[in-house]
Design a protein around this motif. Structure first.
Motif, PDB file in Angstrom:
ATOM      1  N   HIS B 126       0.834  -1.195   0.000  1.00  0.00           N
ATOM      2  CA  HIS B 126       0.000   0.000   0.000  1.00  0.00           C
ATOM      3  C   HIS B 126       0.879   1.259   0.000  1.00  0.00           C
ATOM      4  O   HIS B 126       0.737   2.141  -0.824  1.00  0.00           O
ATOM      5  CB  HIS B 126      -0.910   0.004   1.241  1.00  0.00           C
ATOM      6  CG  HIS B 126      -1.627   1.292   1.436  1.00  0.00           C
ATOM      7  ND1 HIS B 126      -2.774   1.610   0.739  1.00  0.00           N
ATOM      8  CD2 HIS B 126      -1.358   2.380   2.205  1.00  0.00           C
ATOM      9  CE1 HIS B 126      -3.168   2.817   1.085  1.00  0.00           C
ATOM     10  NE2 HIS B 126      -2.318   3.322   1.996  1.00  0.00           N
ATOM     11  N   THR B 127       1.826   1.268   0.915  1.00  0.00           N
ATOM     12  CA  THR B 127       2.670   2.451   1.063  1.00  0.00           C
ATOM     13  C   THR B 127       3.539   2.685  -0.172  1.00  0.00           C
ATOM     14  O   THR B 127       3.605   3.779  -0.724  1.00  0.00           O
ATOM     15  CB  THR B 127       3.575   2.279   2.296  1.00  0.00           C
ATOM     16  OG1 THR B 127       2.742   2.063   3.413  1.00  0.00           O
ATOM     17  CG2 THR B 127       4.426   3.513   2.503  1.00  0.00           C
ATOM     18  N   LEU B 128       4.172   1.609  -0.556  1.00  0.00           N
ATOM     19  CA  LEU B 128       5.093   1.767  -1.693  1.00  0.00           C
ATOM     20  C   LEU B 128       4.347   2.160  -2.941  1.00  0.00           C
ATOM     21  O   LEU B 128       4.833   2.972  -3.738  1.00  0.00           O
ATOM     22  CB  LEU B 128       5.872   0.462  -1.911  1.00  0.00           C
ATOM     23  CG  LEU B 128       6.849   0.132  -0.785  1.00  0.00           C
ATOM     24  CD1 LEU B 128       7.490  -1.228  -1.019  1.00  0.00           C
ATOM     25  CD2 LEU B 128       7.933   1.199  -0.671  1.00  0.00           C
ATOM     26  N   GLY B 129       3.193   1.602  -3.148  1.00  0.00           N
ATOM     27  CA  GLY B 129       2.409   1.955  -4.328  1.00  0.00           C
ATOM     28  C   GLY B 129       2.048   3.419  -4.314  1.00  0.00           C
ATOM     29  O   GLY B 129       2.188   4.108  -5.317  1.00  0.00           O
ATOM     30  N   ARG B 130       1.648   3.915  -3.171  1.00  0.00           N
ATOM     31  CA  ARG B 130       1.304   5.329  -3.105  1.00  0.00           C
ATOM     32  C   ARG B 130       2.538   6.194  -3.367  1.00  0.00           C
ATOM     33  O   ARG B 130       2.472   7.177  -4.084  1.00  0.00           O
ATOM     34  CB  ARG B 130       0.722   5.653  -1.725  1.00  0.00           C
ATOM     35  CG  ARG B 130      -0.751   5.273  -1.595  1.00  0.00           C
ATOM     36  CD  ARG B 130      -1.280   5.660  -0.213  1.00  0.00           C
ATOM     37  NE  ARG B 130      -1.257   7.089  -0.017  1.00  0.00           N
ATOM     38  CZ  ARG B 130      -2.230   7.902  -0.427  1.00  0.00           C
ATOM     39  NH1 ARG B 130      -3.253   7.413  -1.036  1.00  0.00           N
ATOM     40  NH2 ARG B 130      -2.146   9.199  -0.196  1.00  0.00           N
ATOM     41  N   LEU B 131       3.630   5.757  -2.723  1.00  0.00           N
ATOM     42  CA  LEU B 131       4.862   6.532  -2.936  1.00  0.00           C
ATOM     43  C   LEU B 131       5.255   6.537  -4.397  1.00  0.00           C
ATOM     44  O   LEU B 131       5.632   7.562  -4.956  1.00  0.00           O
ATOM     45  CB  LEU B 131       6.013   5.934  -2.108  1.00  0.00           C
ATOM     46  CG  LEU B 131       5.979   6.251  -0.624  1.00  0.00           C
ATOM     47  CD1 LEU B 131       7.094   5.474   0.077  1.00  0.00           C
ATOM     48  CD2 LEU B 131       6.176   7.740  -0.398  1.00  0.00           C
ATOM     49  N   ALA B 132       5.158   5.387  -4.981  1.00  0.00           N
ATOM     50  CA  ALA B 132       5.550   5.284  -6.392  1.00  0.00           C
ATOM     51  C   ALA B 132       4.656   6.149  -7.249  1.00  0.00           C
ATOM     52  O   ALA B 132       5.126   6.851  -8.155  1.00  0.00           O
ATOM     53  CB  ALA B 132       5.472   3.830  -6.852  1.00  0.00           C
ATOM     54  N   ALA B 133       3.385   6.131  -6.932  1.00  0.00           N
ATOM     55  CA  ALA B 133       2.458   6.927  -7.733  1.00  0.00           C
ATOM     56  C   ALA B 133       2.776   8.400  -7.573  1.00  0.00           C
ATOM     57  O   ALA B 133       2.832   9.148  -8.564  1.00  0.00           O
ATOM     58  CB  ALA B 133       1.024   6.627  -7.284  1.00  0.00           C
ATOM     59  N   ALA B 134       3.000   8.789  -6.303  1.00  0.00           N
ATOM     60  CA  ALA B 134       3.317  10.190  -6.064  1.00  0.00           C
ATOM     61  C   ALA B 134       4.610  10.565  -6.794  1.00  0.00           C
ATOM     62  O   ALA B 134       4.732  11.625  -7.407  1.00  0.00           O
ATOM     63  CB  ALA B 134       3.479  10.423  -4.554  1.00  0.00           C
ATOM     64  N   ARG B 135       5.568   9.694  -6.733  1.00  0.00           N
ATOM     65  CA  ARG B 135       6.851   9.942  -7.359  1.00  0.00           C
ATOM     66  C   ARG B 135       6.684  10.083  -8.863  1.00  0.00           C
ATOM     67  O   ARG B 135       7.232  10.986  -9.488  1.00  0.00           O
ATOM     68  CB  ARG B 135       7.750   8.742  -7.031  1.00  0.00           C
ATOM     69  CG  ARG B 135       9.171   8.900  -7.386  1.00  0.00           C
ATOM     70  CD  ARG B 135       9.965   7.729  -6.805  1.00  0.00           C
ATOM     71  NE  ARG B 135      11.278   7.692  -7.398  1.00  0.00           N
ATOM     72  CZ  ARG B 135      11.527   7.144  -8.570  1.00  0.00           C
ATOM     73  NH1 ARG B 135      10.546   6.570  -9.237  1.00  0.00           N
ATOM     74  NH2 ARG B 135      12.752   7.176  -9.057  1.00  0.00           N
TER      75      ARG B 135
END
Lengths: 81, 475, 81, 81, 81, 81, 81
Positions: B126-135
């Motif tokens: 969940h976290t990494l996906g959000r981070l990746a999306a934000a990035r």
């Protein structure tokens, strides 16, 4: 040939000249019979003289030329003359 | 929190004892959340595990940047923590950190006067996906504004000795960088701007530090932070920091996190290095490379000048050999030509003598006895002709004389009286022999003697007659 | 750093460039013996300069205090130090 | 062969140029024998001059290099010059 | 054939020129026998002179080259000349 | 035919000239018997004279050439003359 | 024919002269027959004489010419005369 002395003192050219004069005389008809034989005789003498001269000259030339063709340094036969 | 406290003030009729109420709340909470739930929120106030091994933090939900609006206490007890950490080993990019939005599972409980979640698991995806999306969003925005290569386009000085260092002062990363630079032996001057590199204040702190560096304008800025999880380093994926880096007037080198991390800041920086040490090493290497380049050039200059001297020396030696060789060659040539001339002289002198001798013999051959004999023979022939001429002339002269003589003879004959007598004329003479020419010469009676062509007769004159001229009587 | 004025006015990059130009000259064989020592002398001066620039000092660390209270992007009062 | 004064005023390059010119002359068949020894003598003089120049330059270059490799801060033997 | 004085004052080039002139004369068909021996003698003298010149020059060149190959700083045998 | 004195004082060129004149005379149609032998004799004498001159010249030339081919530095047989 | 003596002493030219004179006389009318006959007799004698002379001369010439044609060196038939 017969009277060498006066002939010898004649040049070939002089002899020829005299010969021509005699021939001219002879051919001129002015010559009387008295002198005819004498003139003809003189002409013959001159001719004979000239012949002799020619013969002498011929011999002389042959000798000279032969001397010339002799090996150099070896005197020709007339070298001493 | 204040609202929650107020809500407990309303009931008045029944008054619970604290313990009773607490127990009741505990039961209510237990009934309301009979099983574990998933909850998501931003980690806040994460502290390192204490001596007991428990970990506490709160989850909050923000509506603005000013601060969390809702918070929830989370406890991760030692055993759970160990298990969670064990599970998270396969997610190295993920680590619990302040400011990180996480989805966790836990049991809602009320204890010690608070509702809290006793965490049992976390969902790193969940976290990494959000981070990746934000990035990705940030990167797209930077790309759209043409900022991704902006800092990278700045020239890195050949010798970047003046270094702006943006990091957390005293951090391991900071020490690594300074240690690396110091160890190089090169005269680096470091301007150190302390900045927070983690947590909610990190972005603002970093932006301030970069602004200060933009004013200072060192040769290069190093933006470094020690290793951490992707989630630790999420500040470096932020759009504002990226734009600040892109706008920097000097090259920014980043050394963020550990090796497999690539943050947005790395993407937008001039050069991104794996680690702070690598970042410093990059500078050291660049400076040392410049020094090596100078040293190499110098060494080459030294070698090359020695070689040039040696080259000049050997060139000169070759010239010297050439001088000797060519002089000798020239003399050989002159000698050769001279001997050629000597040969020509010998040949020509000999052939000249031979030719002259041949010419002389040619002249000698012109002295041709044959030809001279021919000439003499011609002269002889002339003499023969002369002889013939004289013979002919003599004959002609004799003939002419003879002819003249015949003519004279004829004339004499014509005058001969014997011829007249033969024709019939006669001669009459007196007895004394006188020739009788006319009648008067005689008297009758004279004796006359008459001579005829043949014979004579004697007669006597009987009469005389006077002369009568008659033709032909004269003789 | 200790030396000379003309060296100081040169950038390090300029020094390297000049040094390399001298090398190029040397490698080009255009440099004759007349100028060799002078050029090598100049190269020595340049390398000395480079060495000094890079190697002759210890690490200096100066702390920039960014004004934490100042709004980001607005220059703090100590930024210029 | 030994007229050092004019030779000293020659540059190495000038000397080499003159030497090359002499070499070209020597290759030319028209160089007569009269001038050959004189030309060779001049060439020898130029070569000797160039050798001296090379030796001087070698020393100078070696000195420069040695100075540079001397411990930094400690002036080489010629640093004062 | 042996009048060395004027020959000595001749340059090599002058001698060669005279020699060529004599050779040209000899190659002319109108060879003058009266002067042939004298001309050939003169040519022979010139050739002998030129040979001597070449030999002298060769020695001189060798001496110069030997001087050049002598260790530098140590004057060659002719350095004092 | 043998008057050597004037012949000796003749040059080869003069002799050849006279010889050519005599040959031209002999080839002329006006044959002079009186002088023929004398002329032929003179021609022969001139030829003999020229031959002698040529032989002398040949010897002289050979001697000179032999001297020239002799090893240099070793005077030829006529070097002392 | 009858008086050969005086005739013999006469030249052919004298005889012809006398003959011509007689011929001129014969044509003179004044000459009487007696003289005429005598003159005629004389003329005839002269003519005879001349004929003889001509014949003699002809013979003489033939002899001379024959001598001339004889081989040289061999005296002709009249050589002894």
């Amino acid at each position: 040939m017969t009277t060498p002395d006066p002939a010898d003192s004649l040049t070939y050219a002089g002899a020829i000249e005299e010969l021509e004069a005699i021939l001219a005389e002879l051919e001129d008809d002015r010559l009387d019979v008295d002198h005819l034989a004498e003139r003809v005789g003189r002409a013959a003498e001159l001719i004979r003289l000239c012949r002799q001269r020619i013969a002498d000259t011929r011999l002389e030339v042959e000798r000279i030329v032969a001397d010339l063709d002799a090996p150099p340094g070896e005197p020709g036969p007339s070298a001493g003359s | 929190m204040a609202a929650a406290e107020q809500s407990t003030l309303f009931p008045t009729e029944h008054t619970f004892g604290v313990g009773e109420l607490t127990a009741s709340i505990q039961r209510a909470v237990a009934r309301a959340f009979p099983a574990e739930v998933w909850v998501r929120g931003e980690i806040n106030g994460l502290r390192a595990a204490g001596a007991n091994g428990h970990l506490y933090f709160s989850l909050c939900e923000r509506n603005s940047r000013r601060g969390p609006t809702s918070t929830l206490n989370v406890a991760l007890f030692r055993q759970d923590r160990q298990r969670v950490e064990h599970e998270l080993r396969q997610w190295p990019d993920f680590r619990l950190a302040d400011g990180l939005e996480v989805r966790i599972r836990g049991r809602v409980q009320y204890a010690y006067g608070r509702v809290s979640v006793v965490m049992s698991a976390v969902d790193p995806v969940h976290t990494l996906g959000r981070l990746a999306a934000a990035r990705d969003r940030v990167l797209r925005s930077l790309a759209a504004d043409g900022l991704l290569g902006a800092n990278g386009a700045l020239p890195l000085p050949l010798v970047p000795l003046h270094v702006g260092l943006v990091t957390s002062a005293g951090s391991a990363a900071c020490e690594d960088v300074l240690g690396e630079l110091a160890a190089s032996g090169a005269g680096f001057r470091v301007a150190l701007a302390d900045a927070r590199v983690q947590g909610t204040e990190a972005e603002a702190s970093l932006l301030r530090a970069l602004a200060a560096m933009a004013r200072l304008r060192p040769d290069v800025v190093l933006l470094v932070r020690g290793g951490g999880s992707r989630t630790d380093l999420s500040t470096f994926d932020g759009g504002r920091l990226a734009r600040a880096i892109a706008a920097m007037p000097v090259p920014v080198l980043t050394g963020i996190g550990h090796e497999i991390d690539t943050s947005v800041a790395d993407e937008v920086a001039h050069t991104s290095c794996k680690t702070p040490t690598a970042c410093a090493a990059e500078l050291v290497e660049r400076v040392l490379a410049a020094l090596r380049r100078a040293e190499t050039a110098w060494a080459s200059v030294a070698d090359r000048s020695a070689a040039a001297v040696a080259g000049a020396d050997s060139h000169l030696r070759r010239r010297a050999d050439l001088v000797a060789g060519r002089a000798s060659g020239a003399l050989g040539g002159a000698s050769g030509r001279l001997e050629g001339q000597a040969g020509r002289l010998s040949a020509r002198a000999r052939s000249g003598v031979t030719a002259t001798a041949a010419h002389l013999e040619g002249a000698g051959r012109r002295l041709d006895p044959g030809r001279l004999h021919g000439r003499l023979t011609e002269a002889e022939r002339t003499l023969v002709v002369a002889g013939a001429r004289s013979q002919r002339a003599a004959a002609r002269a004799a003939a002419a004389a003879e002819a003249a003589l015949e003519l004279a003879g004829a004339r004499v004959a014509a005058a001969d009286p014997a011829r007249a007598l033969a024709r019939g004329w006669s001669l009459t003479r007196t007895a004394d022999g006188r020739l009788v020419r006319r009648a008067g010469d005689v008297a009758p009676g004279d004796t006359l003697v008459t001579t005829f062509g043949e014979g004579a007769a004697r007669s006597t004159v009987t009469a005389t007659e006077p002369a009568h001229p008659t033709p032909g009587a004269r003789p």
